[in-house]
Design an enzyme around this catalytic site. Sequence first.
Site, PDB file in Angstrom:
ATOM      1  N   GLY A  33       3.080  -4.238  -9.589  1.00 50.64           N
ATOM      2  CA  GLY A  33       4.331  -3.888 -10.498  1.00 50.64           C
ATOM      3  C   GLY A  33       5.401  -4.641 -10.213  1.00 50.64           C
ATOM      4  O   GLY A  33       5.344  -5.795  -9.733  1.00 50.64           O
ATOM      5  N   ASN A  34       6.728  -4.182 -10.840  1.00 44.06           N
ATOM      6  CA  ASN A  34       7.662  -4.764 -10.501  1.00 44.06           C
ATOM      7  C   ASN A  34       8.840  -3.645 -10.271  1.00 44.06           C
ATOM      8  O   ASN A  34       8.852  -2.566 -10.521  1.00 44.06           O
ATOM      9  CB  ASN A  34       8.259  -5.599 -11.689  1.00 44.06           C
ATOM     10  CG  ASN A  34       8.155  -4.670 -13.109  1.00 44.06           C
ATOM     11  OD1 ASN A  34       9.222  -3.953 -13.256  1.00 44.06           O
ATOM     12  ND2 ASN A  34       7.309  -4.831 -13.906  1.00 44.06           N
ATOM     13  N   ARG A  35       9.930  -4.062 -10.153  1.00 43.81           N
ATOM     14  CA  ARG A  35      11.051  -3.041  -9.768  1.00 43.81           C
ATOM     15  C   ARG A  35      12.019  -2.559 -10.897  1.00 43.81           C
ATOM     16  O   ARG A  35      13.085  -2.064 -10.581  1.00 43.81           O
ATOM     17  CB  ARG A  35      12.014  -3.826  -8.696  1.00 43.81           C
ATOM     18  CG  ARG A  35      11.458  -4.324  -7.456  1.00 43.81           C
ATOM     19  CD  ARG A  35      12.335  -4.927  -6.424  1.00 43.81           C
ATOM     20  NE  ARG A  35      11.751  -5.526  -5.462  1.00 43.81           N
ATOM     21  CZ  ARG A  35      11.353  -4.863  -4.248  1.00 43.81           C
ATOM     22  NH1 ARG A  35      11.492  -3.570  -4.103  1.00 43.81           N
ATOM     23  NH2 ARG A  35      10.855  -5.395  -3.315  1.00 43.81           N
ATOM     24  N   SER A  36      11.425  -2.910 -12.005  1.00 43.67           N
ATOM     25  CA  SER A  36      12.437  -2.389 -13.179  1.00 43.67           C
ATOM     26  C   SER A  36      12.419  -0.855 -13.158  1.00 43.67           C
ATOM     27  O   SER A  36      11.306  -0.016 -12.716  1.00 43.67           O
ATOM     28  CB  SER A  36      11.860  -2.950 -14.439  1.00 43.67           C
ATOM     29  OG  SER A  36      12.712  -2.355 -15.332  1.00 43.67           O
ATOM     30  N   ALA A 100      10.375  -4.324 -18.436  1.00 45.01           N
ATOM     31  CA  ALA A 100       9.699  -5.397 -17.573  1.00 45.01           C
ATOM     32  C   ALA A 100       8.100  -5.482 -17.730  1.00 45.01           C
ATOM     33  O   ALA A 100       7.397  -4.447 -17.287  1.00 45.01           O
ATOM     34  CB  ALA A 100      10.280  -5.384 -16.450  1.00 45.01           C
TER      35      ALA A 100
END
Length: 225
Positions: A33-36, A100
């Site tokens: 995943g990502n931090r958005s 994102a």
Amino acid sequence: LARGPVVPDLAGRHVVVSAGGTREPLDPVRFLGNRSSGKQGYALARTAAARGARVTLIAANTGMPDPAGVDVVPVETAVQLREAVLKAAADADAVVMAAAVADFRPATYAAGKIKKKDNQDPEPITLVRNPDILAEISAERARSGQVIVGFAAETDDVLANGRTKLERKGCDLLVVNEVGERKTFGSEENEAVVLGADGSETPVPYGPKEALAETVWDLVARRLE
Ligand code: CTP
Ligand code: CA
């Protein structure tokens, strides 16, 4: 930022906003995943609704309550996000890709939880590319005159990178922000420059994500006239 009474300049328009960050599953309990946070996308959805638009918010793992008066479509992966965006974009006047999107996903999904084995190194994770949704909808244009907006967080030569990305994606506007300390991830504030395919450059000073959202809709509304 003093703004007058809200002008319903998006009344009768359908706008689509993607928000949050995709998760690409490895097994039933793990993902890449990502931090958005999704906050910028939610600000875009709220402000568009306040300006009279019908809003479809495609929300990837944001964990935030649905904004009032907005149709929310929850998704998890980039492939699901693509499906939802293509469907909603079919009759949309504008599409804003604030989400994102993971560039890659694991090539395989393990139906059962991946277990470690005694004294063995882990298997490497093979990745494959995800579809580029912004490039695809910009190339296809479900409707003539549809305005398409992308977002990019950049480092180094932020404006030059943004220009190159705008051309590569084929969208009408690209909101470029510099990745830095107090900016972008999880914060309530943002600072950006909005680049236009027409060569325009609109700086947005450091401030609430709502202010950036309003500027995006100003630029979109002008292009829809
Ligand atoms: N985007 C998309 N589909 C992807 C990747 C990105 O639609 N598979 C969209 C994002 O929602 C964003 C814009 O494209 O609006 C720019 O994302 P970014 O990650 O900066 O672009 P990339 O082409 O992935 O470039 P980079 O290699 O810098 O990550
Ligand atoms: Ca990317």
